[in-house]
Design a protein around this motif. Structure first.
Motif, PDB file in Angstrom:
ATOM      1  N   LYS A 192      -4.988  -7.570  27.918  1.00  0.00           N
ATOM      2  CA  LYS A 192      -4.445  -8.741  27.208  1.00  0.00           C
ATOM      3  C   LYS A 192      -3.219  -9.322  27.898  1.00  0.00           C
ATOM      4  O   LYS A 192      -2.672 -10.320  27.446  1.00  0.00           O
ATOM      5  N   GLY A 193      -2.770  -8.656  28.950  1.00  0.00           N
ATOM      6  CA  GLY A 193      -1.572  -9.151  29.643  1.00  0.00           C
ATOM      7  C   GLY A 193      -0.290  -8.757  28.938  1.00  0.00           C
ATOM      8  O   GLY A 193       0.763  -9.356  29.156  1.00  0.00           O
ATOM      9  N   ASP A 194      -0.359  -7.748  28.087  1.00  0.00           N
ATOM     10  CA  ASP A 194       0.820  -7.318  27.354  1.00  0.00           C
ATOM     11  C   ASP A 194       1.412  -6.013  27.872  1.00  0.00           C
ATOM     12  O   ASP A 194       2.240  -5.402  27.207  1.00  0.00           O
ATOM     13  N   MET A 195       0.940  -5.582  29.030  1.00  0.00           N
ATOM     14  CA  MET A 195       1.545  -4.387  29.632  1.00  0.00           C
ATOM     15  C   MET A 195       1.565  -4.579  31.138  1.00  0.00           C
ATOM     16  O   MET A 195       0.597  -5.079  31.723  1.00  0.00           O
ATOM     17  N   MET A 196       2.680  -4.198  31.764  1.00  0.00           N
ATOM     18  CA  MET A 196       2.773  -4.319  33.222  1.00  0.00           C
ATOM     19  C   MET A 196       1.693  -3.450  33.869  1.00  0.00           C
ATOM     20  O   MET A 196       1.420  -2.351  33.422  1.00  0.00           O
ATOM     21  N   THR A 197       1.112  -3.967  34.943  1.00  0.00           N
ATOM     22  CA  THR A 197       0.068  -3.215  35.633  1.00  0.00           C
ATOM     23  C   THR A 197       0.714  -2.297  36.669  1.00  0.00           C
ATOM     24  O   THR A 197       1.894  -2.412  36.966  1.00  0.00           O
ATOM     25  N   ASP A 225       5.226  -3.068  42.852  1.00  0.00           N
ATOM     26  CA  ASP A 225       5.863  -4.237  43.442  1.00  0.00           C
ATOM     27  C   ASP A 225       7.385  -4.177  43.247  1.00  0.00           C
ATOM     28  O   ASP A 225       8.165  -4.470  44.148  1.00  0.00           O
ATOM     29  N   ILE A 226       7.795  -3.772  42.060  1.00  0.00           N
ATOM     30  CA  ILE A 226       9.218  -3.730  41.725  1.00  0.00           C
ATOM     31  C   ILE A 226       9.915  -2.510  42.338  1.00  0.00           C
ATOM     32  O   ILE A 226      10.972  -2.623  42.941  1.00  0.00           O
ATOM     33  N   LEU A 227       9.311  -1.350  42.215  1.00  0.00           N
ATOM     34  CA  LEU A 227       9.977  -0.122  42.657  1.00  0.00           C
ATOM     35  C   LEU A 227       9.804   0.147  44.151  1.00  0.00           C
ATOM     36  O   LEU A 227      10.628   0.829  44.759  1.00  0.00           O
ATOM     37  N   VAL A 233      11.127   1.772  33.706  1.00  0.00           N
ATOM     38  CA  VAL A 233      11.033   1.350  35.108  1.00  0.00           C
ATOM     39  C   VAL A 233      12.437   1.135  35.674  1.00  0.00           C
ATOM     40  O   VAL A 233      12.735   1.506  36.809  1.00  0.00           O
ATOM     41  N   ARG A 234      13.316   0.581  34.869  1.00  0.00           N
ATOM     42  CA  ARG A 234      14.696   0.383  35.313  1.00  0.00           C
ATOM     43  C   ARG A 234      15.348   1.728  35.650  1.00  0.00           C
ATOM     44  O   ARG A 234      15.976   1.883  36.692  1.00  0.00           O
ATOM     45  N   ASP A 238      14.146   3.198  38.851  1.00  0.00           N
ATOM     46  CA  ASP A 238      14.775   2.576  40.013  1.00  0.00           C
ATOM     47  C   ASP A 238      16.143   3.205  40.314  1.00  0.00           C
ATOM     48  O   ASP A 238      16.505   3.422  41.471  1.00  0.00           O
ATOM     49  N   VAL A 288      10.015  -1.755  30.389  1.00  0.00           N
ATOM     50  CA  VAL A 288      11.178  -2.241  31.122  1.00  0.00           C
ATOM     51  C   VAL A 288      12.240  -1.142  31.280  1.00  0.00           C
ATOM     52  O   VAL A 288      12.745  -0.904  32.371  1.00  0.00           O
ATOM     53  N   ASP A 300       2.231  -4.381  39.342  1.00  0.00           N
ATOM     54  CA  ASP A 300       3.529  -4.956  38.944  1.00  0.00           C
ATOM     55  C   ASP A 300       4.649  -3.949  39.182  1.00  0.00           C
ATOM     56  O   ASP A 300       5.711  -4.274  39.721  1.00  0.00           O
TER      57      ASP A 300
END
Lengths: 87, 263
Positions: free
Chosen positions: B181-186, B192-194, B149-150, B153, B146, B189
Motif C-alpha cells: 500500500k506504500g505505507d512502509m519503507m521498502t 538507499d538511506i543507510l 532507521v535513524r 545510522d 523512521v 528505501d
C-alpha cells in the motif's frame, strides 16, 4: 474506490515517501555532529595554520557545524588581532 | 580461531535478542560451534528467549571478575550440543565490566567456538561500548520505521569510531501488506538511506511471538517464515549467496510465480 482512484492518479502521497524524506533531512543533521575530540583537534590545527599569517585571539575562536534544511556548513568566527606583513 | 559478531541496533525493541538467538541457533543447527553472549547486564533476556533461564548458575560478571572459569558459566543448549549461552548478570550494572575485559573474554571464547554472538543492549553508552569491544563483525538490526532507521545510522557512525567497518544490516518486522500500500519503507528505501550491506529481511511474524513464548527459537521451526528468513541469513553468513524472501512483491502474479520457483 475513491481511495483506489486517487492512488491510481498519484493524488495522495504515500506515507513511506514522507518517512523517507523526513529521514533524509534528519540524517543530514545527525551526521554533521562532530565529536568534541575532533572539534578540538580541528580548532588546534586551524590556529596553527592561521598563526603563520596573522595573530589571532585564540580565546575568542568559535568553530561550529551549522546545518540548515538539507546542507551543512562549517562556520568559524576568528577574531584577528594583527595581520603579519610576511611569512 | 572463531569469529565474533555483535548484534546491535541503538533503538530498543527492534528484535536484537531474537535475532541473536535465531542466528546463533541456526549456525549451531548446521554444525558450527556457537556461543551466545548476553551483554545486556542488568536486563538479561537471551536466556528466556532460548528457554534456558532455569539453568543459570554463573554469569558474565562472575567470569570477568574471576569467580569462576568461562567453562563453568557456559550453559549448554537443550536441543543442540554445540550451542552454549553465557548469560548476563541480572543484579549488577553495566559498568561492572569494561571493554578491555570484554576483549579478553572474546579472545578466550573465539579459541573454543566457531562463532561468538554478542547480544548488545539498547543505547549507545557503556553497555554498547562493552558489547562491541572485541567484535570482528557487526550486525545492525532495524525495522522499517523512521526512529529505528535513524538510530541505526547513528550506530553505523559509532561502530566506525570503534573501528568496526562494513556492518551488515537486518531489516526486521517487514509487513508485505503495508509495503504494497506504500505505507512502509521498502528494503531499497532503507538501504538507499543507510548505504550499508543487507544481510537479511525478516517478516513481521506471529510465529516469533509463539516461539518466544515457548523458549524455542523460530529458526528451528521448519514451517515458520521468519525461521526461513533466519536460516537464509545463516547461510549468507557462511558465504552462500541466497536470494531474499519475496516479501515485497507488488504484483500478485509475480508472487505466485515466485512461490512456484518460476522467477
Amino acid at each position: 474506490m475513491l481511495e483506489w482512484l486517487s492512488r491510481l492518479f498519484g493524488a495522495t502521497e504515500q506515507s513511506k515517501d514522507k518517512a523517507k524524506e523526513r529521514l533524509r533531512l534528519v540524517l543530514v543533521q545527525d551526521r554533521a555532529i562532530l565529536s568534541p575530540g575532533l572539534l578540538d583537534a580541528l580548532k588546534e590545527e586551524m590556529i596553527n595554520v592561521l598563526s603563520k599569517y596573522m595573530e589571532i585571539d585564540e580565546q575568542g575562536l568559535e568553530v561550529n557545524l551549522d546545518s540548515s534544511d538539507d546542507s551543512v556548513a562549517l562556520v568559524a568566527n576568528i577574531p584577528v588581532r594583527k595581520v603579519k606583513r610576511k611569512l | 580461531m572463531g569469529k565474533s559478531i555483535v548484534v546491535t541496533s541503538g533503538k530498543g525493541g527492534v528484535g536484537k535478542t531474537t535475532t541473536a538467538a535465531n542466528i546463533g541457533t541456526g549456525l549451531a543447527q548446521i554444525g558450527r560451534r556457537v556461543c551466545l553472549v548476553d551483554a545486556d547486564i542488568g536486563l538479561r533476556n537471551l536466556d528466556v528467549v532460548m528457554g534456558l533461564e532455569n539453568r543459570i548458575v554463573y554469569d558474565l560478571i562472575d567470569v570477568v571478575e574471576g569467580h569462576c572459569r568461562v567453562r563453568s558459566a557456559l550453559i549448554k543448549d537443550k536441543r543442540l550440543d554445540n550451542l552454549f549461552l553465557l548469560p548476563a548478570a541480572q543484579t549488577r550494572e553495566k559498568d561492572a565490566v569494561n571493554p578491555e575485559q570484554m576483549k579478553v573474554l572474546m579472545e578466550e571464547l573465539k579459541k573454543e567456538f566457531d562463532y561468538v554472538l554478542v547480544d548488545c543492549p539498547a543505547g549507545i553508552e557503556q553497555g554498547f561500548k562493552n558489547a562491541v569491544a572485541g567484535a570482528d563483525v557487526a550486525i545492525i538490526v532495524t525495522t522499517p520505521e523512521v526512529s529505528a532507521v535513524r538510530d541505526a545510522d547513528r550506530i553505523v557512525g559509532l561502530l566506525e569510531a570503534s573501528e568496526l567497518y562494513e556492518p551488515h544490516l537486518i531489516i526486521n518486522r517487514i509487513r508485505p501488506d503495508m509495503i504494497r500500500k506504500g505505507d512502509m519503507m521498502t528494503t531499497d528505501d532503507i538501504i538507499d538511506i543507510l548505504a550499508i550491506k543487507l544481510l537479511g529481511i525478516v517478516p513481521d511474524d506471529e510465529s516469533i511471538i509463539i516461539s518466544t513464548n515457548r523458549g524455542e527459537p523460530a529458526v528451528l521451526d521448519k514451517k515458520s517464515l521468519s525461521g526461513q528468513a533466519f536460516r537464509n541469513i545463516v547461510r549468507r553468513l557462511e558465504g552462500a549467496s541466497v536470494p531474499f524472501l519475496p516479501l515485497e512483491e507488488t504484483s500478485m502474479v509475480k508472487r505466485i510465480l515466485r512461490l512456484f520457483g518460476r522467477s
